[in-house]
Design a protein around this motif. Sequence first.
Motif, PDB file in Angstrom:
ATOM      1  N   GLU A 193      35.815  43.717  51.115  1.00 44.04           N
ATOM      2  CA  GLU A 193      36.526  42.442  51.076  1.00 44.04           C
ATOM      3  C   GLU A 193      36.903  42.152  49.627  1.00 44.04           C
ATOM      4  O   GLU A 193      36.034  41.905  48.799  1.00 44.04           O
ATOM      5  CB  GLU A 193      35.654  41.306  51.624  1.00 44.04           C
ATOM      6  CG  GLU A 193      35.360  41.412  53.112  1.00 44.04           C
ATOM      7  CD  GLU A 193      34.520  40.253  53.624  1.00 44.04           C
ATOM      8  OE1 GLU A 193      34.145  39.405  52.791  1.00 44.04           O
ATOM      9  OE2 GLU A 193      34.245  40.202  54.824  1.00 44.04           O
ATOM     10  N   PRO A 194      38.203  42.201  49.274  1.00 36.43           N
ATOM     11  CA  PRO A 194      38.609  41.980  47.883  1.00 36.43           C
ATOM     12  C   PRO A 194      38.311  40.547  47.442  1.00 36.43           C
ATOM     13  O   PRO A 194      38.371  39.604  48.239  1.00 36.43           O
ATOM     14  CB  PRO A 194      40.121  42.242  47.906  1.00 36.43           C
ATOM     15  CG  PRO A 194      40.529  42.021  49.326  1.00 36.43           C
ATOM     16  CD  PRO A 194      39.356  42.423  50.158  1.00 36.43           C
ATOM     17  N   GLU A 195      38.009  40.390  46.151  1.00 36.89           N
ATOM     18  CA  GLU A 195      37.727  39.062  45.613  1.00 36.89           C
ATOM     19  C   GLU A 195      39.028  38.322  45.327  1.00 36.89           C
ATOM     20  O   GLU A 195      40.071  38.923  45.079  1.00 36.89           O
ATOM     21  CB  GLU A 195      36.895  39.177  44.325  1.00 36.89           C
ATOM     22  CG  GLU A 195      35.499  39.732  44.548  1.00 36.89           C
ATOM     23  CD  GLU A 195      34.682  39.742  43.262  1.00 36.89           C
ATOM     24  OE1 GLU A 195      35.245  39.322  42.215  1.00 36.89           O
ATOM     25  OE2 GLU A 195      33.521  40.146  43.299  1.00 36.89           O
ATOM     26  N   TYR A 196      38.948  37.010  45.348  1.00 42.63           N
ATOM     27  CA  TYR A 196      40.115  36.147  45.077  1.00 42.63           C
ATOM     28  C   TYR A 196      40.452  36.205  43.592  1.00 42.63           C
ATOM     29  O   TYR A 196      39.576  36.077  42.727  1.00 42.63           O
ATOM     30  CB  TYR A 196      39.792  34.720  45.495  1.00 42.63           C
ATOM     31  CG  TYR A 196      40.885  33.727  45.184  1.00 42.63           C
ATOM     32  CD1 TYR A 196      42.083  33.751  45.881  1.00 42.63           C
ATOM     33  CD2 TYR A 196      40.710  32.758  44.201  1.00 42.63           C
ATOM     34  CE1 TYR A 196      43.087  32.834  45.614  1.00 42.63           C
ATOM     35  CE2 TYR A 196      41.703  31.836  43.925  1.00 42.63           C
ATOM     36  CZ  TYR A 196      42.887  31.877  44.635  1.00 42.63           C
ATOM     37  OH  TYR A 196      43.890  30.975  44.359  1.00 42.63           O
ATOM     38  N   ASP A 197      41.724  36.428  43.277  1.00 44.09           N
ATOM     39  CA  ASP A 197      42.186  36.506  41.893  1.00 44.09           C
ATOM     40  C   ASP A 197      42.581  35.101  41.423  1.00 44.09           C
ATOM     41  O   ASP A 197      43.643  34.592  41.787  1.00 44.09           O
ATOM     42  CB  ASP A 197      43.383  37.462  41.787  1.00 44.09           C
ATOM     43  CG  ASP A 197      43.837  37.675  40.356  1.00 44.09           C
ATOM     44  OD1 ASP A 197      43.194  37.120  39.443  1.00 44.09           O
ATOM     45  OD2 ASP A 197      44.837  38.391  40.136  1.00 44.09           O
ATOM     46  N   ASP A 198      41.705  34.481  40.618  1.00 41.12           N
ATOM     47  CA  ASP A 198      41.969  33.120  40.151  1.00 41.12           C
ATOM     48  C   ASP A 198      42.642  33.089  38.785  1.00 41.12           C
ATOM     49  O   ASP A 198      42.663  32.049  38.117  1.00 41.12           O
ATOM     50  CB  ASP A 198      40.676  32.307  40.108  1.00 41.12           C
ATOM     51  CG  ASP A 198      39.629  32.939  39.201  1.00 41.12           C
ATOM     52  OD1 ASP A 198      39.911  34.006  38.611  1.00 41.12           O
ATOM     53  OD2 ASP A 198      38.529  32.359  39.063  1.00 41.12           O
ATOM     54  N   THR A 199      43.208  34.225  38.348  1.00 38.45           N
ATOM     55  CA  THR A 199      43.875  34.274  37.039  1.00 38.45           C
ATOM     56  C   THR A 199      45.400  34.258  37.162  1.00 38.45           C
ATOM     57  O   THR A 199      46.084  33.866  36.216  1.00 38.45           O
ATOM     58  CB  THR A 199      43.456  35.532  36.267  1.00 38.45           C
ATOM     59  OG1 THR A 199      43.825  36.707  37.014  1.00 38.45           O
ATOM     60  CG2 THR A 199      41.948  35.534  36.055  1.00 38.45           C
ATOM     61  N   LYS A 200      45.934  34.676  38.294  1.00 39.09           N
ATOM     62  CA  LYS A 200      47.390  34.745  38.411  1.00 39.09           C
ATOM     63  C   LYS A 200      47.972  33.353  38.623  1.00 39.09           C
ATOM     64  O   LYS A 200      47.321  32.458  39.184  1.00 39.09           O
ATOM     65  CB  LYS A 200      47.791  35.669  39.561  1.00 39.09           C
ATOM     66  CG  LYS A 200      47.435  35.158  40.932  1.00 39.09           C
ATOM     67  CD  LYS A 200      47.999  36.056  42.008  1.00 39.09           C
ATOM     68  CE  LYS A 200      47.767  35.464  43.395  1.00 39.09           C
ATOM     69  NZ  LYS A 200      48.407  36.257  44.444  1.00 39.09           N
ATOM     70  N   PRO A 201      49.206  33.113  38.169  1.00 46.33           N
ATOM     71  CA  PRO A 201      49.844  31.801  38.355  1.00 46.33           C
ATOM     72  C   PRO A 201      49.960  31.442  39.832  1.00 46.33           C
ATOM     73  O   PRO A 201      50.119  32.307  40.688  1.00 46.33           O
ATOM     74  CB  PRO A 201      51.224  31.991  37.711  1.00 46.33           C
ATOM     75  CG  PRO A 201      51.067  33.128  36.758  1.00 46.33           C
ATOM     76  CD  PRO A 201      50.046  34.036  37.383  1.00 46.33           C
ATOM     77  N   LEU A 202      49.869  30.150  40.112  1.00 46.58           N
ATOM     78  CA  LEU A 202      49.931  29.649  41.480  1.00 46.58           C
ATOM     79  C   LEU A 202      51.209  28.829  41.646  1.00 46.58           C
ATOM     80  O   LEU A 202      51.466  27.895  40.881  1.00 46.58           O
ATOM     81  CB  LEU A 202      48.710  28.779  41.786  1.00 46.58           C
ATOM     82  CG  LEU A 202      48.655  28.119  43.168  1.00 46.58           C
ATOM     83  CD1 LEU A 202      48.681  29.175  44.268  1.00 46.58           C
ATOM     84  CD2 LEU A 202      47.413  27.252  43.299  1.00 46.58           C
TER      85      LEU A 202
END
Length: 479
Positions: A193-202
Motif C-alpha cells: 500500500e503506497p504512502e500518501y505524498d504530502d509534498t506535491k502541490p494540491l
Amino acid sequence: MSFTVAIVGRPNVGKSTLFNRLVGKKLALVDDTPGVTRDRRPGDARLMGLTFTIIDTAGLEKAEAESLQGRMRAQTEAAIDEADISLFVVDAKFGLTPVDKELAEMLRRRGKPVVLVANKSEAKGSDGGFYDAYTLGLGEPVPISAEHGQGMLDLRDAIVEAVGEDRAYPPKEDIAETNVNLPQEMEEDEDYEPEYDDTKPLRVAIIGRPNAGKSTLINRFLGEDRLLTGPEAGITRDSISVEWDWNGRTIKMFDTAGMRRKARVTEKLEKLSVADSLRSIRFAETVVIVFDATIPFEKQDLQLVDLVVREGRAAVLAFNKWDLIDEPQALLADLREKTERLLPQARGIRAVPISGQTGRGLDKLMQSIIDTDMTWNRRISTAKLNRWLDSITTQHPPPAVSGRRLKLKYMTQVKARPPAFMISCTRADALPESYTRYLVNSLRTDFNIPGVPIRIMYREKDNPYESKSGGRRKPQPAK
C-alpha cells in the motif's frame, strides 16, 4: 531572473485576446461585450524565445472607488505596481479616447517602462488610430493584431528593449551531471500500500452558486484582496488560480464563476463562464462546494455536489456566512442530518461551517481538504480486499438468479483518484445494483473511505467450454 508584464488598457481593446496569444492557450474569456475581464489573471508567456509572466487586467474606466468599476480599477493598478513593465494596448481601428490619455498619464506617473501596443492594426482605416497613438508621448507604438498573430516579432523586440537584454535573456545556470539511481520496478506485492505524498502541490477548485462568498473565502486564505469581491452577484467571470503555502504545502486554488441553474443561463458570456468553471472542476483534485448557510441546500447546491461526484473528484462542503447565523448549534445539527439524507451518493462527505468574512473555520476547512485528498488517493492492498470480500459475501451472499448463485471470486484495486475496484465474478450482467450499493457502503465503513466516489467494475471470465452458439461443448481429449 524572470520579469513580469501587465497588459493594461481601456475595455474592449483586445487585452485578453493578446493574453491568450502570449500564453498559447485560451485561458481568458473573450467576447465582444466590453468589460469581460474583471480580476487580474497571471500566466506563463512565451514569445519567440522570450519567457516571462504576463498579467491580464480589467479595462480601466473612470468610476467611483466604491463601485464595481472602481474596485476593478484598483485590481488593475495593483497589477501595474506588481509588474516590471506594462503593455499599454490601444485600439488602432477605433482611435484614441480621453480614457486612453488618462491612462497614459497614470502610467507615466508610475515611472516604469511602458510598451505602447496598437492592436487591430490589420483593419481597414487603422492608420489614423496608429499615428494618433504617437500623441500619447509613450514612444513609438507597436502595430499588432492579437487575433491573427501579426506583429509579434516587433512586440518581442520592444519588450526586450524595455526590460533590457540582461533581464530578458538571463544566463542559464550550469547543471552538474549527477548519477541518478532510478528505483527498480517493484515486484507485485498483494500486501503493498503506497504512502500518501504530502509534498506535491494540491489543486483545489472553489465552486458554488453566485454570491455564496467564494472570492471572499480565497482572499481570506491569502490575507489580501487578491480577487474582486462585493455585494453584487456574479462578479467573478474567469476561473482565476492563486497559490500559497499552507503548513509547508503548496496549494493552488481556483476561484470560479457562480453557477446558476442551467435553465437560467441564457447569455453567451455567462455560458462561457460556466464552461470555464467546469474545466476547473475537471482540472482540480479536490473541489470545495460553498453553500450559503443562510439558504443552504438549494436544488442547485445538490446538483453541484452530484456533478463533482460524477466527475470523480474529492468533495468538501463549506457552509459559509456562519457569522450571520443566530442559533449555530441547532442549525449545525440540522445541516448534518440533511447532508446525510440528501447526499447519499457522497456518504460521509466532510462539511465545515466557516466565515470567509471573519476567517472562522478556515484551518479546519483546509485540514478537511487534506484529509479528503488522502482518502481520494487511498490504495488498499489486494490481500486485504480479498479477505474482506470473503467475509462480506459470507455474511450477505449475492442473490441467486434463475436458481444459480452468483459468485464473487477475486477483488483488486485498479486505480485511485477516485478509488476504483475490479471484481472477478460469474454472470456480471445479472448482479443487481442494490448489491453493488451494499458493497460500496461496506467498503466505506470497513476501510474508512468517507465522502469520495467509489467505483466498482465487474469482470466475467470466458468459459472455455462454452461454444460461440451458446451451447456447452465437451472438452477435446489430448492427442
